[in-house]
Design a protein around this motif. Structure first.
Motif, PDB file in Angstrom:
ATOM      1  N   LEU A 189      -9.649   0.487   8.710  1.00  0.00           N
ATOM      2  CA  LEU A 189      -8.866  -0.560   7.736  1.00  0.00           C
ATOM      3  C   LEU A 189      -9.294  -0.354   6.211  1.00  0.00           C
ATOM      4  CD1 LEU A 189      -8.726  -3.511  10.029  1.00  0.00           C
ATOM      5  CD2 LEU A 189      -7.013  -1.993   9.451  1.00  0.00           C
ATOM      6  N   ALA A 190     -10.567  -0.177   6.179  1.00  0.00           N
ATOM      7  CA  ALA A 190     -11.208   0.081   4.679  1.00  0.00           C
ATOM      8  C   ALA A 190     -10.718   1.450   4.098  1.00  0.00           C
ATOM      9  CB  ALA A 190     -12.785   0.127   4.904  1.00  0.00           C
ATOM     10  N   LEU A 191     -10.537   2.352   4.907  1.00  0.00           N
ATOM     11  CA  LEU A 191     -10.090   3.698   4.573  1.00  0.00           C
ATOM     12  C   LEU A 191      -8.599   3.538   4.196  1.00  0.00           C
ATOM     13  CD1 LEU A 191     -10.302   6.760   3.734  1.00  0.00           C
ATOM     14  CD2 LEU A 191      -9.840   7.217   6.308  1.00  0.00           C
ATOM     15  N   ALA A 192      -7.790   2.856   4.801  1.00  0.00           N
ATOM     16  CA  ALA A 192      -6.257   2.741   4.622  1.00  0.00           C
ATOM     17  C   ALA A 192      -6.046   1.813   3.539  1.00  0.00           C
ATOM     18  CB  ALA A 192      -5.800   1.997   5.808  1.00  0.00           C
ATOM     19  N   ALA A 193      -6.846   0.752   3.031  1.00  0.00           N
ATOM     20  CA  ALA A 193      -6.991   0.001   1.568  1.00  0.00           C
ATOM     21  C   ALA A 193      -7.270   0.845   0.727  1.00  0.00           C
ATOM     22  CB  ALA A 193      -7.785  -1.161   1.681  1.00  0.00           C
ATOM     23  N   TYR A 194      -8.179   1.876   0.833  1.00  0.00           N
ATOM     24  CA  TYR A 194      -8.681   2.846  -0.083  1.00  0.00           C
ATOM     25  C   TYR A 194      -7.577   4.033  -0.572  1.00  0.00           C
ATOM     26  CZ  TYR A 194     -11.332   6.404  -2.711  1.00  0.00           C
ATOM     27  OH  TYR A 194     -11.948   7.275  -3.707  1.00  0.00           O
ATOM     28  N   ALA A 195      -6.903   4.552   0.411  1.00  0.00           N
ATOM     29  CA  ALA A 195      -5.908   5.365   0.488  1.00  0.00           C
ATOM     30  C   ALA A 195      -4.721   4.653  -0.377  1.00  0.00           C
ATOM     31  CB  ALA A 195      -5.421   5.846   1.782  1.00  0.00           C
ATOM     32  N   LEU A 196      -4.389   3.284  -0.049  1.00  0.00           N
ATOM     33  CA  LEU A 196      -3.275   2.632  -0.859  1.00  0.00           C
ATOM     34  C   LEU A 196      -3.629   2.483  -2.316  1.00  0.00           C
ATOM     35  CD1 LEU A 196      -2.182  -0.032   1.903  1.00  0.00           C
ATOM     36  CD2 LEU A 196      -0.850   1.858   1.185  1.00  0.00           C
ATOM     37  N   CYS A 197      -5.023   2.237  -2.415  1.00  0.00           N
ATOM     38  CA  CYS A 197      -5.155   2.048  -4.069  1.00  0.00           C
ATOM     39  C   CYS A 197      -5.120   3.379  -4.807  1.00  0.00           C
ATOM     40  CB  CYS A 197      -6.667   1.739  -4.016  1.00  0.00           C
ATOM     41  SG  CYS A 197      -6.734  -0.171  -3.660  1.00  0.00           S
TER      42      CYS A 197
END
Length: 216
Positions: A199-207
């Motif tokens: 989930l943290a990686l997904a949030a970072y990818a969206l940023c």
């Protein structure tokens, strides 16, 4: 500052980690670091796996718990995680200390690499790495015996770094590197922590996608 630039950051982080944790890698075989999870779970899992392998048996099933439970299918002992394979050459109690020291160092190194990739100065990135490695979250987990949590979440900044490298270089080799880091985090054994990491990686990818959309 010029002298600092000549210092190897991985080596410096290793020294900083070993100062407080030196004794962990030399634990006597009759001592446990901390936490009942280590004593009642990890040590028992590893010993059962080793005994089964030495008898020529594939430990698919553990008959010693309840009416029997799947063993090799359980992700928490991290049977397929390469650092855990040191159980073949180290006493189990000492392996716990080595795994803790290695993953604390890895978490700091990963944070340093990611912050540098994000444009931080060398000193600032090192400071960030030290803060993450010695954060209260890891300290509490170590002394509670939550080894799987420590091993899994230690890969978070390294995963950010690998993703950033893959994004910037846009090459298959960089993408494979990021995939290897993700696979190691998965094999580290703690499924819930791996979900948080994803989930943290997904949030970072969206940023990162949002930043690229602003540039273009």
């Amino acid at each position: 500052m010029k002298a600092f630039k000549r210092i190897s950051v991985p080596l410096l982080l290793a020294v900083l980690v070993l100062i407080p944790f030196w004794e962990l890698i030399w634990l006597p075989t009759d001592q446990v670091v901390a936490g009942r999870d280590i004593d009642f779970m990890f040590l028992q899992w590893w010993r059962f796996g080793l005994e089964s392998a030495r008898q020529g048996e594939l430990p698919l099933w553990n008959p010693n718990l309840f009416s029997g439970v799947p063993f090799l299918a359980n992700p928490q002992p991290a049977h397929f995680y390469p650092p855990v394979w040191l159980m073949w050459v180290l006493p189990a109690t000492r392996l716990v200390g080595v795994l803790i020291v290695f993953h604390i160092w890895l978490s700091g190194l990963g944070m340093y690499g990611w912050l540098r990739r994000e444009g931080a100065e060398r000193m600032g990135a090192l400071f960030g790495g030290v803060i993450y490695a010695f954060s209260g979250y890891f300290a509490v987990r170590i002394f509670a015996g939550h080894l799987g949590v420590v091993m899994t979440l230690a890969w978070l900044p390294m995963l950010y770094w690998a993703y950033k490298v893959a994004l910037q270089r846009n090459s298959y080799a960089a993408a494979v590197l990021a995939g290897i880091v993700m696979a190691l985090a998965f094999l580290a054994g703690h499924t819930a922590s791996f979900l948080y990491l994803g989930l943290a990686l997904a949030a970072y990818a969206l940023c990162q996608a949002w930043k690229l959309s602003l540039i273009h």
